[in-house]
Design an enzyme around this catalytic site. Sequence first.
Site, PDB file in Angstrom:
ATOM      1  N   HIS A  40       3.547   1.785  -9.408  1.00 16.49           N
ATOM      2  CA  HIS A  40       3.130   2.933  -9.914  1.00 16.49           C
ATOM      3  C   HIS A  40       4.518   3.758 -10.148  1.00 16.49           C
ATOM      4  CE1 HIS A  40       4.177   4.184  -5.679  1.00 16.49           C
ATOM      5  NE2 HIS A  40       3.951   5.556  -6.146  1.00 16.49           N
ATOM      6  N   GLN A  68       5.897   8.282 -11.360  1.00 13.72           N
ATOM      7  CA  GLN A  68       5.577   9.743 -11.211  1.00 13.72           C
ATOM      8  C   GLN A  68       6.068  10.394 -12.502  1.00 13.72           C
ATOM      9  OE1 GLN A  68       5.880  11.245  -7.274  1.00 13.72           O
ATOM     10  NE2 GLN A  68       7.272   9.413  -6.695  1.00 13.72           N
TER      11      GLN A  68
END
Length: 347
Positions: free
Chosen positions: A169, A171
């Site tokens: 992931h 951000q």
Amino acid sequence: MKKTVTTLADGRELLYYDSRDDVVREAVDPRPLDPVSTSSEIRRDPLLGDSVAIASHRQGRIYHPPADECPLCPSRDGRQSEIPEPDYDVAVFENRFPSLAGDSGRCEVVCFTSDHDASFADLTEEQARLVLEAWTDRTAELAELDQIKQVFCFENRGAEIGVTLGHPHGQIYGYPFVTPRTELMLRSMAAHRAETGGNLFDDVVAREEADGSRIVIAAEHWIAFVPYAAHWPYEVHLHPRRRVPDLRGLDEAARMEFPQVYLELLRRFDRIFGPGEPLTPYISAWHQAPFGVEGRDDFGLHLELFTIRRTSGKLKFLAGSESGMSVFINDVPPEAAAARLREVASE
């Protein structure tokens, strides 16, 4: 690309990005979540003139959960996560423990794939293109918020970087101010224009291509090189050959070629230190022009990829000179780093 917008149980926004137009996203978040309570505050340092986000609520964020309790995996087998669907392509949601919130900005989490054990380098070109579209869409959406002055899409990979969730992931930060790094670039850009009449980003790329010793990949629409004054042991800057201020400006040809070039860079990073080594920790950061600043269209979108590992089993620590005075000392000559990154190209 199909985009589906919904909300989580506590009111935070959740967005699905799918490669197929016929996918339906209707799963509801059944968790009994309390409303998000944040204490983000922006304080300005009177000596340095920069800003610091004070966010004490982040002390309670999830820290290295076991794989079967990962909050970024899909909701399956009776276990509910931050993503209610049992599968997804790319998902973006408001961070439950944001560094910036409300008038102090916005923080989002970007899940690149539902596969917990993958990394960005494992994605297909189609999957990487979908992530690029998600980054672009979020940049466009956040640009419309009055409190957002700059959008920063980035990925931290590896425990050495400080990552607390192992799921692949990244951000997105929407800052309510122009960041110090970007302020420095804008000043350098203006000084270069006044001195030479040229564009700083165009001239840097042209100089690197003319020299050639630090070029890592020279593709039709993108060029990747180790900068002349690299701060980090292995650091690569990736520029589109047609300069644009942010991700929204990329044309279709650049978007089509990006996955091939970027995935190759990431895979080379994982080969730097030889076979048998753990995956290379890195930070991947998009530098985009802030909004509403003079000379915005002269800014050059680029991606900065670097690792804090300087050699096998050893990290580059930011000690006295770097942390105390912001003067970096690099143990690896940029030309040697570029040669190594060319050497480990995919066969």
